[in-house]
Design an enzyme around this catalytic site. Structure first.
Site, PDB file in Angstrom:
ATOM      1  N   THR A   1       0.678  -1.307   0.199  1.00  0.00           N
ATOM      2  CA  THR A   1      -0.184  -0.046   0.125  1.00  0.00           C
ATOM      3  C   THR A   1       1.177   1.004  -0.414  1.00  0.00           C
ATOM      4  O   THR A   1       1.681   1.019   0.545  1.00  0.00           O
ATOM      5  CB  THR A   1      -0.860  -0.076   1.242  1.00  0.00           C
ATOM      6  OG1 THR A   1      -1.565  -1.187   1.302  1.00  0.00           O
ATOM      7  CG2 THR A   1      -1.979   1.184   0.836  1.00  0.00           C
TER       8      THR A   1
ATOM      9  N   GLY B   1      -3.412 -10.726  -0.502  1.00  0.00           N
ATOM     10  CA  GLY B   1      -3.366  -9.345  -0.036  1.00  0.00           C
ATOM     11  C   GLY B   1      -4.004  -8.819   1.220  1.00  0.00           C
ATOM     12  O   GLY B   1      -4.325  -9.857   2.317  1.00  0.00           O
ATOM     13  N   HIS B   2      -3.551  -7.757   2.108  1.00  0.00           N
ATOM     14  CA  HIS B   2      -3.725  -7.108   3.082  1.00  0.00           C
ATOM     15  C   HIS B   2      -4.869  -7.037   3.015  1.00  0.00           C
ATOM     16  O   HIS B   2      -5.885  -6.250   2.064  1.00  0.00           O
ATOM     17  CB  HIS B   2      -3.052  -6.266   2.747  1.00  0.00           C
ATOM     18  CG  HIS B   2      -3.256  -4.918   2.262  1.00  0.00           C
ATOM     19  ND1 HIS B   2      -4.356  -3.927   2.457  1.00  0.00           N
ATOM     20  CD2 HIS B   2      -2.458  -4.379   1.144  1.00  0.00           C
ATOM     21  CE1 HIS B   2      -4.377  -3.101   1.868  1.00  0.00           C
ATOM     22  NE2 HIS B   2      -3.741  -3.441   0.527  1.00  0.00           N
ATOM     23  N   ASP B   3      -5.906  -7.070   4.292  1.00  0.00           N
ATOM     24  CA  ASP B   3      -6.619  -6.371   4.799  1.00  0.00           C
ATOM     25  C   ASP B   3      -8.090  -7.649   4.750  1.00  0.00           C
ATOM     26  O   ASP B   3      -8.865  -7.499   4.132  1.00  0.00           O
ATOM     27  CB  ASP B   3      -7.081  -5.732   5.320  1.00  0.00           C
ATOM     28  CG  ASP B   3      -6.726  -4.665   5.704  1.00  0.00           C
ATOM     29  OD1 ASP B   3      -6.430  -5.220   7.017  1.00  0.00           O
ATOM     30  OD2 ASP B   3      -5.603  -3.740   5.012  1.00  0.00           O
TER      31      ASP B   3
ATOM     32  N   PHE C   1      -8.009  -6.037   0.625  1.00  0.00           N
ATOM     33  CA  PHE C   1      -9.856  -5.810   1.724  1.00  0.00           C
ATOM     34  C   PHE C   1     -10.477  -5.829   0.758  1.00  0.00           C
ATOM     35  O   PHE C   1     -11.968  -5.759   1.163  1.00  0.00           O
ATOM     36  CB  PHE C   1      -9.654  -4.059   1.166  1.00  0.00           C
ATOM     37  CG  PHE C   1      -9.432  -3.025   1.878  1.00  0.00           C
ATOM     38  CD1 PHE C   1      -9.461  -2.716   2.969  1.00  0.00           C
ATOM     39  CD2 PHE C   1      -8.293  -2.980   1.573  1.00  0.00           C
ATOM     40  CE1 PHE C   1      -8.683  -2.566   4.446  1.00  0.00           C
ATOM     41  CE2 PHE C   1      -6.751  -1.644   2.414  1.00  0.00           C
ATOM     42  CZ  PHE C   1      -7.582  -1.594   4.363  1.00  0.00           C
TER      43      PHE C   1
END
Length: 304
Positions: free
Chosen positions: A175, A230-232, A250
């Site tokens: 990010t 990916g993150h989250d 996300f």
């Protein structure tokens, strides 16, 4: 944990909030947590109401957004033309402090050739092959089987877990923010990967920790080889993600979803329960429950 007054580098005192505001990590306004730092831009202004019940948080918010008094009494708001950048700069300082503390900690090399950090909990019956790293503060449940070359950081893992060769769990998310000179810089990853029971992670998987919260993988999820999460991201129970799949940050993968080989799921997309994504698909929009989709971009084909 760090006191806000030590981290911000400026006077952000608000008479409604203690100047020694304690920030424990980061969160996202879509799933906010108390005592965290987050940012709110106009793109997600509609999620502001989710702050109800949140307290002790530091919130960078875009100028012009109206904030109810009930939220300002319990949190510290900093208005800005570029809240993401201000948030990112704050988090960079937060991460540097955490890194400095971790450099003072040590690793132990076990008789089996595993590097284990401090404050690690490994459940009864777990078996870890040589050449693995289990970083500080990681928790692993009972009967785990962790194969050679696996690296685990920033993670809380349930029972009966399997990690195949050279998987990386808890990696930094990707990010970026832009500084005042127009240069890109990475927003540090401060969240965790939370993994339920009976989860299998394939060889050479890369699972990013949360940037705005946590990456969550629920019970009985199965990930094939060469998968990137990916993150989250949230992956719900019994989802099956096959080889070569990339899931953007996300995104939400629903209960019993199947994602075919070499498919891509764009960030912030939701695949609802029991849908089916055909191989090689490029999913750029939400997919409804029980839908079968395929193609580039993925299109509805039929109901299951």
């Amino acid at each position: 944990m760090f006191a806000q007054s030590e981290m911000g580098g400026r006077n952000m005192n608000n008479g409604n909030v203690d100047s020694q505001l304690i920030i424990k990590g980061t969160s996202y306004v879509g799933a906010p947590k108390s005592h965290t730092v987050m940012y709110i831009s106009r793109k997600v202004e509609n999620l502001l109401e989710r702050l109800k019940g949140i307290e002790g948080s530091l919130i960078f918010i875009e100028n012009g957004i109206s904030v109810p008094d009930e939220f300002t009494k319990k949190n510290k708001f900093v208005f800005s033309d570029n809240p993401q950048r201000e948030y990112a700069e704050y988090v960079v300082m937060f991460a540097k402090r955490k890194q400095e503390e971790n450099r003072k900690r040590s690793y132990t090399l076990s008789d089996e050739g595993v590097y284990i950090g401090e404050n690690v909990i490994i459940g009864k019956g777990a078996y870890i092959e040589p050449d693995c790293l289990i970083d500080h503060d990681v928790i692993i449940g009972k009967n785990a089987y962790i194969k050679s070359g696996v690296k685990i950081r920033n993670a809380v893992i349930g029972d009966d877990f399997i990690a195949n060769e050279n998987a990386v769990i808890g990696a930094d998310g990707f990010t970026m923010a832009t500084d005042k000179d127009g240069n890109k810089f990475r927003i540090p990853t401060l969240g965790k990967v939370i993994i339920g029971n009976c989860v299998e992670v394939g060889a050479l998987n890369n699972i990013s920790a949360g940037t705005g919260g946590d990456t969550i993988i629920e019970d009985n999820v199965k990930l094939d080889a060469l998968v990137h999460i990916g993150h989250d991201v949230q992956i719900k129970k019994n989802a099956e993600i096959t080889a070569g799949v990339v899931v953007g940050g996300f995104s939400v993968i629903g209960w019993e979803v199947f994602v075919g080989v070499n498919s891509t799921v764009r960030n912030r997309v939701e695949l609802e329960d029991a849908c089916f994504v055909g191989m090689g698909s490029n999913v750029i929009r939400n997919v409804g429950a029980n839908e079968v989709v395929a193609g580039n971009p993925a299109r509805f084909l039929k109901w299951k």
